[in-house]
Scaffold this motif. Structure first.
Motif, PDB file in Angstrom:
ATOM      1  N   UNK A 108       6.073 -14.193   2.279  1.00 19.83           N
ATOM      2  CA  UNK A 108       6.335 -15.593   2.617  1.00 19.83           C
ATOM      3  C   UNK A 108       7.844 -15.805   2.635  1.00 19.83           C
ATOM      4  N   UNK A 109       8.371 -16.212   3.783  1.00 16.45           N
ATOM      5  CA  UNK A 109       9.797 -16.468   3.895  1.00 16.45           C
ATOM      6  C   UNK A 109      10.614 -15.213   3.692  1.00 16.45           C
ATOM      7  N   UNK A 110      11.607 -15.277   2.798  1.00 13.95           N
ATOM      8  CA  UNK A 110      12.462 -14.124   2.524  1.00 13.95           C
ATOM      9  C   UNK A 110      11.900 -13.240   1.420  1.00 13.95           C
ATOM     10  N   UNK A 111      10.760 -13.594   0.868  1.00 15.91           N
ATOM     11  CA  UNK A 111      10.228 -12.872  -0.290  1.00 15.91           C
ATOM     12  C   UNK A 111       8.892 -12.207  -0.001  1.00 15.91           C
ATOM     13  N   UNK A 112       8.667 -11.137  -0.737  1.00 19.06           N
ATOM     14  CA  UNK A 112       7.335 -10.551  -0.859  1.00 19.06           C
ATOM     15  C   UNK A 112       6.903 -10.749  -2.300  1.00 19.06           C
ATOM     16  N   UNK A 113       5.696 -11.264  -2.482  1.00 17.13           N
ATOM     17  CA  UNK A 113       5.149 -11.502  -3.811  1.00 17.13           C
ATOM     18  C   UNK A 113       4.133 -10.399  -4.093  1.00 17.13           C
ATOM     19  N   UNK A 114       4.376  -9.642  -5.166  1.00 16.85           N
ATOM     20  CA  UNK A 114       3.562  -8.472  -5.481  1.00 16.85           C
ATOM     21  C   UNK A 114       2.794  -8.718  -6.771  1.00 16.85           C
ATOM     22  N   UNK A 115       1.498  -8.432  -6.753  1.00 18.55           N
ATOM     23  CA  UNK A 115       0.645  -8.572  -7.933  1.00 18.55           C
ATOM     24  C   UNK A 115      -0.223  -7.331  -8.054  1.00 18.55           C
ATOM     25  N   UNK A 116      -0.492  -6.919  -9.290  1.00 21.30           N
ATOM     26  CA  UNK A 116      -1.350  -5.752  -9.469  1.00 21.30           C
ATOM     27  C   UNK A 116      -2.122  -5.839 -10.777  1.00 21.30           C
ATOM     28  N   UNK A 117      -3.275  -5.200 -10.778  1.00 21.80           N
ATOM     29  CA  UNK A 117      -4.071  -4.960 -11.977  1.00 21.80           C
ATOM     30  C   UNK A 117      -4.592  -3.532 -11.861  1.00 21.80           C
ATOM     31  N   UNK A 118      -4.355  -2.733 -12.887  1.00 20.20           N
ATOM     32  CA  UNK A 118      -4.753  -1.331 -12.838  1.00 20.20           C
ATOM     33  C   UNK A 118      -3.571  -0.428 -12.581  1.00 20.20           C
ATOM     34  N   UNK A 119      -3.820   0.710 -11.911  1.00 18.51           N
ATOM     35  CA  UNK A 119      -2.746   1.679 -11.697  1.00 18.51           C
ATOM     36  C   UNK A 119      -2.482   2.000 -10.231  1.00 18.51           C
ATOM     37  N   UNK A 120      -3.002   1.201  -9.306  1.00 18.49           N
ATOM     38  CA  UNK A 120      -2.507   1.284  -7.936  1.00 18.49           C
ATOM     39  C   UNK A 120      -1.117   0.656  -7.917  1.00 18.49           C
ATOM     40  N   UNK A 121      -0.221   1.203  -7.110  1.00 17.29           N
ATOM     41  CA  UNK A 121       1.193   0.846  -7.227  1.00 17.29           C
ATOM     42  C   UNK A 121       1.777   0.283  -5.938  1.00 17.29           C
ATOM     43  N   UNK A 122       2.908  -0.415  -6.120  1.00 15.03           N
ATOM     44  CA  UNK A 122       3.754  -0.850  -5.005  1.00 15.03           C
ATOM     45  C   UNK A 122       5.154  -0.300  -5.235  1.00 15.03           C
ATOM     46  N   UNK A 123       5.754   0.188  -4.156  1.00 10.81           N
ATOM     47  CA  UNK A 123       7.133   0.668  -4.179  1.00 10.81           C
ATOM     48  C   UNK A 123       7.930  -0.034  -3.081  1.00 10.81           C
TER      49      UNK A 123
END
Length: 246
Positions: A108-123
């Motif tokens: 959204x806009x200039x940002x990416x909002x990242x959420x996680x539960x568990x051990x799948x990842x975002x880089x």
């Protein structure tokens, strides 16, 4: 506000497993991306990951239509998915209930909002820097945070894949944390299940950005590499490339 063109690659492989319990969502309309990994050893993991893939995009859409903030929309969506999966698994024996990891990214806009539960990842890969945006919700990682284990000891711990937070967790005290990330033109965002991240290094991510201009080609290469290096799990990833609209 910067305008970005998003180019997206995604790929999932069953590998040596008898079925694929991973699910992924590429929702270009609301710029929502998700990888869910039905938990190994959990009954009907593929059902749980499928529920997450269905519930979370719809819940985010409804919250954003009600002008809820992006971070709140993601938290609410994860909570709704958790409640639904807990309810669906109540008929299963204790210790064999439905569960799945989930990592989500909402642009959204200039940002990416990242959420996680568990051990799948975002880089986030930016120039020559690689940043892991998520924390594994494993018992081993919690022991690292408390100082009881070193990161090297955690990699070989029997608790490395024992999760204390995931979708379908009935006793989860806190929900998903949402991390806002300011994105720049040229950034790459990777979402992946642990079938990939256990076999791909940060150096692989640095060199891959330079070698693979096409996100789809890079996503397929990453999955293939993880399998060639011995991953015995389902392997799934999404690559999002942010490019200037100018």
């Amino acid at each position: 506000m910067a305008e970005f063109v998003l180019r997206i690659g995604s790929f999932s492989a069953q590998g040596v497993r008898p079925n694929n319990e991973d699910r992924f969502v590429v929702d270009e309309g609301q710029r929502l991306f998700m990888v869910a990994d039905g938990m190994g050893g959990q009954e009907r993991g593929e059902v749980a990951s499928g529920m997450a893939a269905e519930i979370i995009p719809q819940a985010v859409k409804e919250s954003l239509a009600n002008e809820e903030a992006a971070d709140a929309a993601l938290r609410r969506a994860m909570a709704q998915a958790n409640s639904a999966i807990v309810d669906a698994g109540r008929g299963q024996p204790e210790g064999r209930r439905m569960g799945t990891t989930a990592v989500c990214a909402l642009h959204k806009g200039d940002n990416v909002y990242v959420a996680s539960l568990g051990d799948s990842r975002a880089y986030l890969i930016r120039d020559d820097a690689v940043e892991q945006l998520t924390v594994d919700h494993s018992v081993a990682q919690a022991l690292v945070a408390s100082g009881a284990l070193t990161p090297e000891e955690a990699r070989h711990s029997p608790y490395q894949h024992v999760l204390h937070k995931f979708l379908g967790c009935a006793n989860m005290a806190e929900g998903a944390e949402v991390k806002p990330i300011s994105v720049h033109a040229g950034d790459r965002l990777l979402l992946a299940s642990d079938g990939l991240t256990n076999h791909i290094t940060e150096q692989d991510l640095r060199t891959g950005v330079l070698k693979y201009a096409d996100p789809q080609e890079w996503a397929e290469h990453l999955v293939k590499t993880a399998l060639e290096r011995g991953s015995r799990d389902n392997v799934t990833c999404i690559v999002v490339a942010f490019e200037s609209a100018a």
